[in-house]
Design a protein around this motif. Structure first.
Motif, short mmCIF file in Angstrom:
data_model
loop_
_atom_site.label_atom_id
_atom_site.label_comp_id
_atom_site.label_asym_id
_atom_site.label_seq_id
_atom_site.Cartn_x
_atom_site.Cartn_y
_atom_site.Cartn_z
N VAL A 213 102.66 56.81 18.95
CA VAL A 213 103.11 56.55 20.32
C VAL A 213 103.83 55.20 20.48
O VAL A 213 104.73 55.07 21.29
CB VAL A 213 101.91 56.62 21.29
N ALA A 214 103.44 54.19 19.69
CA ALA A 214 103.95 52.84 19.91
C ALA A 214 105.43 52.72 19.53
O ALA A 214 105.87 53.28 18.53
CB ALA A 214 103.13 51.83 19.13
N ASP A 215 106.17 51.96 20.34
CA ASP A 215 107.50 51.52 19.93
C ASP A 215 107.37 50.31 19.00
O ASP A 215 108.20 50.09 18.14
CB ASP A 215 108.32 51.11 21.17
N ARG A 216 106.28 49.56 19.22
CA ARG A 216 106.04 48.35 18.43
C ARG A 216 104.54 48.14 18.31
O ARG A 216 103.80 48.44 19.25
CB ARG A 216 106.69 47.17 19.16
N VAL A 217 104.11 47.65 17.16
CA VAL A 217 102.70 47.35 16.94
C VAL A 217 102.56 45.85 16.69
O VAL A 217 103.33 45.27 15.91
CB VAL A 217 102.13 48.15 15.75
N VAL A 218 101.60 45.25 17.38
CA VAL A 218 101.31 43.82 17.22
C VAL A 218 99.95 43.68 16.56
O VAL A 218 98.96 44.25 17.05
CB VAL A 218 101.31 43.13 18.61
N PHE A 219 99.89 42.95 15.46
CA PHE A 219 98.62 42.70 14.78
C PHE A 219 98.16 41.28 15.12
O PHE A 219 98.86 40.31 14.86
CB PHE A 219 98.74 42.88 13.27
N MET A 220 96.96 41.18 15.71
CA MET A 220 96.37 39.88 16.06
C MET A 220 95.14 39.60 15.22
O MET A 220 94.38 40.51 14.88
CB MET A 220 95.97 39.84 17.54
N ASP A 221 94.95 38.34 14.88
CA ASP A 221 93.74 37.90 14.19
C ASP A 221 93.48 36.45 14.56
O ASP A 221 94.41 35.64 14.60
CB ASP A 221 93.89 38.05 12.68
N ASN A 222 92.22 36.16 14.86
CA ASN A 222 91.81 34.78 15.12
C ASN A 222 92.66 34.11 16.21
O ASN A 222 93.03 32.95 16.11
CB ASN A 222 91.88 33.97 13.81
N GLY A 223 92.99 34.90 17.26
CA GLY A 223 93.71 34.34 18.40
C GLY A 223 95.20 34.22 18.25
O GLY A 223 95.88 33.71 19.14
N GLU A 224 95.74 34.68 17.13
CA GLU A 224 97.17 34.54 16.88
C GLU A 224 97.83 35.90 16.64
O GLU A 224 97.18 36.83 16.17
CB GLU A 224 97.42 33.68 15.64
N ILE A 225 99.13 35.97 16.95
CA ILE A 225 99.91 37.13 16.53
C ILE A 225 100.34 36.86 15.09
O ILE A 225 101.10 35.93 14.81
CB ILE A 225 101.13 37.36 17.44
N ILE A 226 99.83 37.69 14.18
CA ILE A 226 100.11 37.50 12.76
C ILE A 226 101.41 38.21 12.37
O ILE A 226 102.20 37.69 11.58
CB ILE A 226 98.95 38.07 11.89
N GLU A 227 101.61 39.39 12.96
CA GLU A 227 102.76 40.21 12.58
C GLU A 227 103.04 41.22 13.69
O GLU A 227 102.12 41.72 14.32
CB GLU A 227 102.44 40.94 11.27
N GLU A 228 104.31 41.51 13.91
CA GLU A 228 104.67 42.60 14.83
C GLU A 228 105.91 43.29 14.31
O GLU A 228 106.82 42.65 13.78
CB GLU A 228 104.84 42.11 16.27
N ASN A 229 105.92 44.60 14.46
CA ASN A 229 107.05 45.37 13.95
C ASN A 229 106.93 46.81 14.44
O ASN A 229 105.98 47.16 15.12
CB ASN A 229 107.09 45.34 12.42
N ILE A 230 107.89 47.65 14.06
CA ILE A 230 107.79 49.07 14.37
C ILE A 230 106.61 49.66 13.57
O ILE A 230 106.25 49.13 12.51
CB ILE A 230 109.11 49.82 14.08
N PRO A 231 106.00 50.75 14.06
CA PRO A 231 104.82 51.30 13.38
C PRO A 231 105.05 51.61 11.90
O PRO A 231 104.18 51.34 11.07
CB PRO A 231 104.52 52.59 14.17
N ASP A 232 106.22 52.15 11.57
CA ASP A 232 106.50 52.51 10.18
C ASP A 232 106.34 51.31 9.24
O ASP A 232 105.78 51.44 8.15
CB ASP A 232 107.94 53.05 10.06
N VAL A 233 106.83 50.17 9.67
CA VAL A 233 106.75 48.97 8.82
C VAL A 233 105.32 48.43 8.78
O VAL A 233 104.78 48.13 7.71
CB VAL A 233 107.73 47.88 9.31
N ILE A 234 104.68 48.33 9.95
CA ILE A 234 103.32 47.78 10.01
C ILE A 234 102.35 48.60 9.15
O ILE A 234 101.55 48.06 8.40
CB ILE A 234 102.80 47.72 11.47
N PHE A 235 102.43 49.91 9.27
CA PHE A 235 101.44 50.76 8.60
C PHE A 235 101.79 51.09 7.14
O PHE A 235 100.90 51.32 6.34
CB PHE A 235 101.21 52.04 9.41
N LYS A 236 103.08 51.11 6.81
CA LYS A 236 103.47 51.48 5.44
C LYS A 236 103.83 50.29 4.57
O LYS A 236 103.68 50.34 3.35
CB LYS A 236 104.65 52.46 5.49
N ASN A 237 104.36 49.24 5.19
CA ASN A 237 104.85 48.13 4.39
C ASN A 237 104.67 46.79 5.12
O ASN A 237 105.64 46.05 5.34
CB ASN A 237 106.34 48.37 4.07
N PRO A 238 103.40 46.45 5.50
CA PRO A 238 103.21 45.19 6.22
C PRO A 238 103.57 43.99 5.35
O PRO A 238 103.44 44.06 4.12
CB PRO A 238 101.70 45.20 6.55
#
Length: 251
Positions: A213-238
């Motif tokens: 469903v997402a146009d973009r996925v944001v990964f957060m850890d320890n209060g920070e945005i570590i990475e954000e990208n389209i789902p394909d990149v985040i889930f297959k090739n972070p």
């Protein structure tokens, strides 16, 4: 931009739970926020509708300044009336359904438009019936929340949020309190909103849903945005090692 977050920090005492958050969400965009528990995801969402005050930074909702602070002091004083007006554009659905137990399903959905927006009762009822049809619960309109499953209660909570005709929907782990077999019925309703072009920010542990469903996925850890990208990149090739480590544990 429907949401603009600039250099946002949030502290609880000495604990810094949000650190230099910068994010934009365009009209009609669906952004899923993922990450471990305690990473600041829910605090970020709650800051967007003033349930938490940020310590520093700026939040702009639909071109209106909602909050601007430095070191827990307001840089711009915004009237309570203006804050309420801006926040009325945001619908929020929590982990817990927070329905009024003494009211029927339709009464729960009608309440805010009547009380807050001064919509007349007949119009509020017609709108509530349409929203209950949308979430597949028209046949439960006269039932009390205690007689509903968790998934049904959460769908009523979504209808209640939509009754205020928000421009943006915020979902804070809307399926985390549900039994696994009830998760899909709630996610289907959220998917239908995405297909209709609703601007949404969704904190979720449901990776399959985020992929779909997402146009973009944001990964957060320890209060920070570590990475954000389209789902394909985040889930297959972070790109970031922390994202890789997190996803390797849960996928």
């Amino acid at each position: 931009m429907m949401i603009k977050i600039e250099k946002v920090y949030k502290k609880f005492g000495t604990l810094e739970v949000l650190k230099n958050i910068n994010m934009e969400v365009a009209q009609g965009e669906v952004v899923c926020i993922i990450g471990p528990s305690g990473s600041g995801k829910s605090t970020l969402l709650r800051s967007l509708n003033h349930l938490e005050r940020i310590s520093s930074g700026r939040i702009i909702i639909d071109s209106e300044l909602l909050d601007e602070r430095k070191d827990d002091i307001d840089v711009h004083k915004i009237s309570s009336k203006k804050v309420l007006e801006i926040c009325a554009e945001l619908g929020m659905v929590f982990q817990r359904f927070n329905l009024f137990p003494h009211m029927t399903v339709i009464e729960n959905v009608m309440l805010s438009p009547i009380r807050v927006k001064k919509v007349d009762k007949k119009e509020a009822e017609e709108q509530a019936l349409e929203l209950l049809r949308k979430v597949g619960l028209l046949d439960k309109k006269d039932v009390y929340p205690s007689k509903l499953s968790g998934g049904q209660q959460q769908r009523v909570a979504i209808a209640r949020a939509l009754a205020m005709k928000p421009k943006i929907m915020l979902f804070d782990e809307p399926t985390s309190a549900l039994d696994p077999e009830l998760v899909s019925e709630v996610l289907e309703v959220i998917k239908s909103l995405a297909n209709e072009g609703m601007t949404m920010l969704v904190v979720t542990h449901e990776m399959g849903f985020a992929k779909e469903v997402a146009d973009r996925v944001v990964f957060m850890d320890n209060g920070e945005i570590i990475e954000e990208n389209i789902p394909d990149v985040i889930f297959k090739n972070p790109i970031h090692d922390r994202t890789k480590a997190f996803l390797s544990k849960i996928l």
